[in-house]
Design an enzyme around this catalytic site. Structure first.
Site, PDB file in Angstrom:
ATOM      1  N   ASN A   1      41.333  33.158  63.110  1.00  0.00           N
ATOM      2  CA  ASN A   1      40.654  31.862  63.068  1.00  0.00           C
ATOM      3  C   ASN A   1      41.233  31.108  61.874  1.00  0.00           C
ATOM      4  OD1 ASN A   1      38.999  29.668  62.944  1.00  0.00           O
ATOM      5  ND2 ASN A   1      37.114  30.797  62.464  1.00  0.00           N
TER       6      ASN A   1
ATOM      7  N   LYS B   1      40.726  28.168  61.067  1.00  0.00           N
ATOM      8  CA  LYS B   1      39.814  27.126  60.565  1.00  0.00           C
ATOM      9  C   LYS B   1      40.600  25.815  60.392  1.00  0.00           C
ATOM     10  CE  LYS B   1      36.874  30.710  58.751  1.00  0.00           C
ATOM     11  NZ  LYS B   1      35.893  31.148  57.763  1.00  0.00           N
TER      12      LYS B   1
ATOM     13  N   HIS C   1      30.243  29.443  65.534  1.00  0.00           N
ATOM     14  CA  HIS C   1      30.645  29.940  64.212  1.00  0.00           C
ATOM     15  C   HIS C   1      29.631  29.448  63.179  1.00  0.00           C
ATOM     16  CE1 HIS C   1      32.917  30.561  60.549  1.00  0.00           C
ATOM     17  NE2 HIS C   1      33.671  31.393  61.242  1.00  0.00           N
TER      18      HIS C   1
ATOM     19  N   GLU D   1      29.976  28.247  60.354  1.00  0.00           N
ATOM     20  CA  GLU D   1      30.328  26.961  59.727  1.00  0.00           C
ATOM     21  C   GLU D   1      29.919  25.798  60.623  1.00  0.00           C
ATOM     22  OE1 GLU D   1      34.394  28.025  58.878  1.00  0.00           O
ATOM     23  OE2 GLU D   1      33.665  29.460  57.396  1.00  0.00           O
TER      24      GLU D   1
ATOM     25  N   GLU E   1      29.371  37.969  62.341  1.00  0.00           N
ATOM     26  CA  GLU E   1      29.939  37.483  61.089  1.00  0.00           C
ATOM     27  C   GLU E   1      28.812  37.190  60.094  1.00  0.00           C
ATOM     28  OE1 GLU E   1      34.176  35.723  61.838  1.00  0.00           O
ATOM     29  OE2 GLU E   1      32.690  34.145  61.754  1.00  0.00           O
TER      30      GLU E   1
ATOM     31  N   GLY F   1      34.704  34.533  53.689  1.00  0.00           N
ATOM     32  CA  GLY F   1      35.473  33.863  52.631  1.00  0.00           C
ATOM     33  C   GLY F   1      35.081  34.289  51.224  1.00  0.00           C
TER      34      GLY F   1
ATOM     35  N   SER G   1      35.768  38.583  55.618  1.00  0.00           N
ATOM     36  CA  SER G   1      36.640  39.233  54.630  1.00  0.00           C
ATOM     37  C   SER G   1      37.353  40.471  55.172  1.00  0.00           C
ATOM     38  CB  SER G   1      35.845  39.574  53.363  1.00  0.00           C
ATOM     39  OG  SER G   1      35.342  38.376  52.775  1.00  0.00           O
TER      40      SER G   1
HETATM   41  P1  13P Z   1      37.229  35.245  56.247  1.00  0.00           P
HETATM   42  O1  13P Z   1      38.049  36.313  56.941  1.00  0.00           O
HETATM   43  O2  13P Z   1      38.040  34.266  55.488  1.00  0.00           O
HETATM   44  O3  13P Z   1      36.106  35.849  55.476  1.00  0.00           O
HETATM   45  O4  13P Z   1      36.545  34.382  57.437  1.00  0.00           O
HETATM   46  C1  13P Z   1      35.853  35.010  58.431  1.00  0.00           C
HETATM   47  C2  13P Z   1      35.562  34.042  59.508  1.00  0.00           C
HETATM   48  O5  13P Z   1      34.735  33.154  59.351  1.00  0.00           O
HETATM   49  C3  13P Z   1      36.331  34.152  60.754  1.00  0.00           C
HETATM   50  O6  13P Z   1      35.801  33.371  61.766  1.00  0.00           O
END
Ligand code: 13P
Length: 254
Positions: free
Chosen positions: A10, A12, A97, A99, A169, A175, A214
């Site tokens: 992903n 993003k 997601h 976010e 997640e 992150g 992560s």
């Molecule tokens: P990270 O791997 O940067 O923690 O992000 C996870 C994520 O949100 C994948 O969709």
């Protein structure tokens, strides 16, 4: 029941035409054809999807979006429909997601509606669920993720998840460099599979449940060794082709 591991990048809101070309050049020697034993997908911003559809033409790698509109078509300025994703050859879409839920106000109901539109248009959904740190500390993890999952199951049933995937997640692991422990993640995955099994035992066994938060090459093998962790949704560590491929190789060597 053996489920084929599935590793999903992903990106993003990252990338550029040039950076994506460099990623493809670095990855293709290992990603062309069916060199990887696991299933692999890369989810990019809408505008770069055609670049990836062409870039992965000679690869089994799937191409995914990170969102789609909650409406089928019409006067929704700035939106991209599930039908449009299918039209350009996009295979899957990440939906719900955290976010999107926390920064853009998506509710369980909007997520479920989007999953229906994606599936009806032949785009496989990767449905994300996860709890905040506050919810975890209050002992509400299973309640929260089960509620998020049931909203989707009630609207569309289990088949869209069998075709795509479910992703756990935890928000506090995204992150932050702080992954859930393999044992904690496994406990949530097991609970999610039990919720799926309430709908259909056999389909629940076929549904892949990915872990995200992560994930790196150094913790991937331990996560993938858990019986209900069937792959990963990778954010930060997917931005460099070598880092992402290192995680794919952990899934391949299971
Ligand atoms: P990270 O791997 O940067 O923690 O992000 C996870 C994520 O949100 C994948 O969709």
């Amino acid at each position: 029941m053996t489920r084929k591991p599935f590793v999903v990048a992903n990106w993003k809101m990252n990338g550029s035409l040039k950076a994506n070309d460099e990623w493809l050049s670095a990855a293709m020697p290992q990603m062309s054809g069916t060199r990887l034993a696991c299933d692999v997908a890369v989810c990019a911003p809408f505008i770069y999807l055609p670049q990836l559809v062409i870039g992965f033409e000679h690869s089994a790698t799937l191409v995914g979006a990170q969102n789609c509109a909650q409406y089928a078509q019409g006067a929704y300025t700035g939106e991209v429909s599930a039908a449009m994703l299918a039209d350009i050859g996009c295979d899957l879409v990440i939906l719900g997601h955290s976010e999107r839920r926390t920064l853009f106000g998506e509710t369980d109901e909007t997520v479920a509606g989007k999953v229906k539109l994606a599936f009806d248009n032949g785009v496989m959904p990767i449905v994300c669920v996860g709890e905040t740190l506050e919810e975890r500390e209050a002992g509400r993890t299973i309640e929260v993720v089960s509620r998020q999952l049931r909203a989707v199951l009630d609207k569309v049933g289990i088949l869209p998840l069998v075709s795509g995937a479910l992703a756990y997640e935890p928000l506090w692991a995204i992150g932050t460099g702080k992954s859930a422990s393999a044992k904690d993640a496994q406990a949530v995955h097991e609970a999610l599979r039990a919720v799926l099994a309430e709908v259909d035992q056999e389909a629940a066994q076929r549904t892949r449940i990915l872990y995200g938060g992560s994930v790196k090459a150094k913790n991937a093998s331990e996560l993938f060794a858990q019986p209900d962790i069937d792959g990963a949704l990778v954010g930060g560590a997917s931005l460099k082709a070598e880092d992402f491929l290192a995680i794919c190789h952990c899934a391949d060597s299971l």
